[in-house]
Write a protein that holds these residues in place. Structure first.
Motif, short mmCIF file in Angstrom:
data_model
loop_
_atom_site.label_atom_id
_atom_site.label_comp_id
_atom_site.label_asym_id
_atom_site.label_seq_id
_atom_site.Cartn_x
_atom_site.Cartn_y
_atom_site.Cartn_z
N GLN A 18 0.72 -1.35 0.18
CA GLN A 18 -0.07 0.08 -0.06
C GLN A 18 0.91 1.37 0.10
O GLN A 18 1.96 1.51 0.52
N LEU A 19 0.40 2.34 -0.83
CA LEU A 19 0.97 3.70 -0.68
C LEU A 19 0.46 4.46 0.29
O LEU A 19 -0.75 4.72 0.55
N ILE A 20 1.42 5.09 1.31
CA ILE A 20 0.89 5.83 2.40
C ILE A 20 1.43 7.34 1.99
O ILE A 20 2.69 7.72 1.77
N PHE A 63 -2.58 7.59 -5.35
CA PHE A 63 -1.29 8.65 -5.20
C PHE A 63 -1.88 9.89 -5.76
O PHE A 63 -0.98 10.74 -6.29
N ASN A 64 -3.24 10.20 -5.79
CA ASN A 64 -3.65 11.41 -6.22
C ASN A 64 -4.94 11.88 -5.08
O ASN A 64 -5.68 11.12 -4.56
N THR A 81 -0.60 14.92 -6.73
CA THR A 81 0.01 13.72 -6.84
C THR A 81 1.12 13.31 -6.07
O THR A 81 2.23 14.27 -6.21
N LEU A 82 1.42 12.25 -5.70
CA LEU A 82 2.56 11.91 -4.92
C LEU A 82 3.84 11.55 -6.07
O LEU A 82 3.48 11.15 -7.27
N PRO A 83 4.85 11.77 -5.81
CA PRO A 83 5.89 11.73 -6.75
C PRO A 83 6.44 10.19 -6.87
O PRO A 83 7.58 9.96 -6.49
N VAL A 84 5.48 9.42 -7.44
CA VAL A 84 5.86 7.82 -7.67
C VAL A 84 6.80 7.68 -8.54
O VAL A 84 7.59 6.55 -8.43
N GLU A 316 -2.96 9.57 -16.81
CA GLU A 316 -1.97 9.19 -16.13
C GLU A 316 -1.12 7.86 -16.15
O GLU A 316 -2.09 7.09 -16.61
N CYS A 317 0.00 7.71 -16.40
CA CYS A 317 0.33 6.54 -16.98
C CYS A 317 -0.27 5.81 -18.12
O CYS A 317 0.08 4.55 -18.20
N VAL A 318 -0.28 6.65 -19.10
CA VAL A 318 -1.00 6.04 -20.52
C VAL A 318 0.32 6.05 -21.34
O VAL A 318 0.86 7.14 -21.23
#
Length: 436
Positions: A18-20, A63-64, A81-84, A316-318
Motif C-alpha cells: 500500500q502507498l501511504i 497517489f492522487n 499527486t505523490l512523486p511515485v 496518467e501512466c498512459v
C-alpha cells in the motif's frame, strides 16, 4: 518539491503493498494556488478579482487527491499527486492530454498549468511540496454513478460513442510512434495564455515508460531498461526482470520469513520460465499507438439523460503500446463473468418487499456488460480498419502479457504454471484468459 521519502511510504499490507501519504497540502495552500493560476487564464480579470472561491476536496486514489473550485462560471480541478515517478509521470500526462486535445476529438480536460518538479518551474509552483496538474472540469456524471439512471438504449449509445473515440485515437497518425514508452514534449511549453493551444507532431516524442509495474513499491531503484523499447519483447523482458530482481532481494534478505522466501522463489522461477517463451508469443509487424489501458466506468463521463459521452479521464501512466495491447475491450466491459442470456426475475428468490434479490441484479449486470461488449466489437468492426483483425488474432499474446503481469501474484501463480505446462509440452493451446 519535497523529496519523495518525505511525502510517501510503501507499506506491506495483508494482501498487497500500500502507498501511504506522509503529508497532505492544507486546503488554504491549495486554494491560494488554484486562485493564482485561474487568475492567470481568466478572460474577465475584474470578475475574477471580485470572486471569492475556496477549494473543496472531492476525493482521490492511491497517489492522487482531487480538489474542485467553481469560479468565473467555470469549474476547475487540481489533482495533487505523490512523486511515485518524479517528474516523468506528471510531464508525460500533460503531454499526452495536450496531444489528444490537439489531434483528436476525444473529450478530455484542458490543462491550465502543472508542476512536476522541473528546475525551470517557478518556485511558487512547488509550494505544495507535491506534483500537481490544474485542469478544466468536464461536464457529466461518471458512468458508475449514472448507470442506474440509464436504460439499455443509452448504455449502448455510450459504448458505441466510446468505441468511435477510441478508434479515432487508434488511427490518429500523430498518436503513432516507432517505439514503446511514454509521450513527452522535448521542450517545456505552456498554454496558460491561450485557450485550446495546439502543437505539431514534432512537439512530441517517446521516452522512458511510466507505468505501475515499473515504479510500484521500490521498483524505481531496480536497474532495468525503462525504455523507450523497440519491441514488445524488450518491454516484456524488462517487466520480468523487475520481478526477478525483486524476488532475488527477498531471497537474500535476513528480515523476511520462510513463507515469503518460498513465494519469492516460486515467482522468480515462473518469471524465468516466461522469459524463455517471449519470442514465441510476440507477433511480427507490430505497430505502436497511444493507448488508454484504464478505461473503466469511473473514468468515463456521460450525460445520463441522453447517453452522450462527455469525457474520458485519468490519462496518467498512459503509454504508447503495441497495437495488440490497444485492440481490446475497455476494462469495464471485461470486469465480470460473461453471461449470454438475460436473467429472468422469476428465477430468483424475492425479498420481503417483493423485489428481486441482489443476485438477480448482479447477473443482470453481467448480461448487460456481455451484450455491451458485443456492441463495442461490432462498432469497431464497422470502421473497416485492422482493429478487429488485430483483436481476433492477438489472444495468445494477451494471455502471455497477462501472465507476465500476474506472475508474482499468489492468487494467479498456480493457474499460470498449469497454463505454461501445456505450452511447454506442445499440447493443444488453451486460453489463459477466458474473456478478452
Amino acid at each position: 518539491m519535497l523529496p519523495a521519502s518525505e511525502v510517501l511510504e510503501w507499506e506491506d499490507g495483508l494482501l498487497c503493498t500500500q502507498l501511504i501519504w506522509k503529508t497532505e497540502p492544507s486546503i488554504d495552500m491549495v486554494t491560494d494556488l488554484m486562485r493564482s493560476k485561474i487568475q492567470d487564464v481568466s478572460q474577465d480579470d475584474k470578475q475574477t478579482e471580485n470572486t471569492v472561491s475556496t477549494a473543496t476536496y472531492i476525493g482521490g486514489g492511491a497517489f492522487n487527491k482531487l480538489y474542485l473550485m467553481d469560479r468565473c462560471n467555470d469549474s476547475w480541478i487540481l489533482r495533487v499527486t505523490l512523486p511515485v515517478d518524479p517528474y516523468y509521470k506528471t510531464s508525460s500526462e500533460v503531454a499526452t492530454i495536450k496531444l489528444i486535445k490537439s489531434f483528436t476529438s476525444l473529450p478530455v480536460p484542458r490543462v491550465i498549468a502543472h508542476y512536476g518538479g522541473a528546475p525551470e518551474a517557478s518556485p511558487s509552483d512547488g509550494c505544495l511540496g507535491l506534483e500537481w496538474i490544474l485542469m478544466t472540469k468536464l461536464p457529466g456524471k461518471n458512468l458508475t454513478d449514472a448507470w442506474s439512471e440509464m436504460d439499455i438504449g443509452k448504455k449502448i449509445r455510450v459504448v458505441e460513442l466510446l468505441a468511435d473515440k477510441l478508434h479515432e485515437l487508434y488511427t490518429c497518425k500523430e498518436a503513432q510512434f516507432s517505439s514503446i514508452g511514454n509521450v513527452y514534449q522535448p521542450s517545456v511549453q505552456t498554454d496558460t495564455s491561450e485557450r485550446g493551444a495546439s502543437y505539431g507532431p514534432a512537439a512530441y516524442t517517446v521516452g522512458r515508460i511510466v507505468s505501475m509495474p515499473f515504479f510500484w513499491n521500490q521498483r524505481l531503484r531496480q536497474p532495468v531498461n525503462r525504455g523507450p523499447f523497440a519491441s514488445s519483447a524488450e518491454w516484456l523482458t524488462s517487466r520480468l526482470q523487475l520481478v526477478e530482481y525483486e524476488c532475488t532481494q527477498i531471497l537474500n534478505s535476513d528480515s523476511v520469513n520462510s513463507n515469503e522466501k518460498e513465494d519469492a522463489a516460486r515467482f522468480k522461477s515462473l518469471s524465468q520460465r516466461l522469459s524463455k517463451h517471449i519470442q514465441f508469443f510476440v507477433p511480427a509487424n507490430e505497430k505502436f499507438v497511444l493507448h488508454h489501458d484504464d478505461v473503466n466506468a469511473g473514468n468515463i463521463l456521460v450525460d445520463p439523460t441522453t447517453g452522450d459521452l462527455t469525457g474520458v479521464l485519468d490519462w496518467e501512466c498512459v503509454s504508447v503500446l503495441p497495437n495488440w495491447k490497444s485492440c481490446q475491450l475497455p476494462i469495464f466491459l471485461t470486469d465480470t463473468q460473461p453471461r449470454n442470456t438475460k436473467p429472468s426475475e422469476n428465477a430468483y428468490f424475492r425479498n420481503v418487499d417483493g423485489s428481486p434479490n441482489e443476485l438477480y441484479f448482479h447477473h443482470l449486470l453481467e448480461w448487460e456488460l456481455t451484450m455491451l461488449g458485443q456492441y463495442f466489437l461490432r462498432r469497431m468492426e464497422s470502421h473497416n480498419s485492422d482493429w478487429i483483425e488485430i483483436y481476433k488474432s492477438s489472444g495468445r499474446i494477451r494471455d502471455f502479457e497477462y501472465a507476465v503481469h500476474e506472475c508474482d501474484s499468489e492468487l494467479m501463480v498456480k493457474r499460470i504454471e498449469k497454463w505454461l505446462d501445456i505450452v511447454e509440452r506442445g499440447e493443444k493451446y488453451q486460453r489463459l484468459l477466458e474473456y478478452n
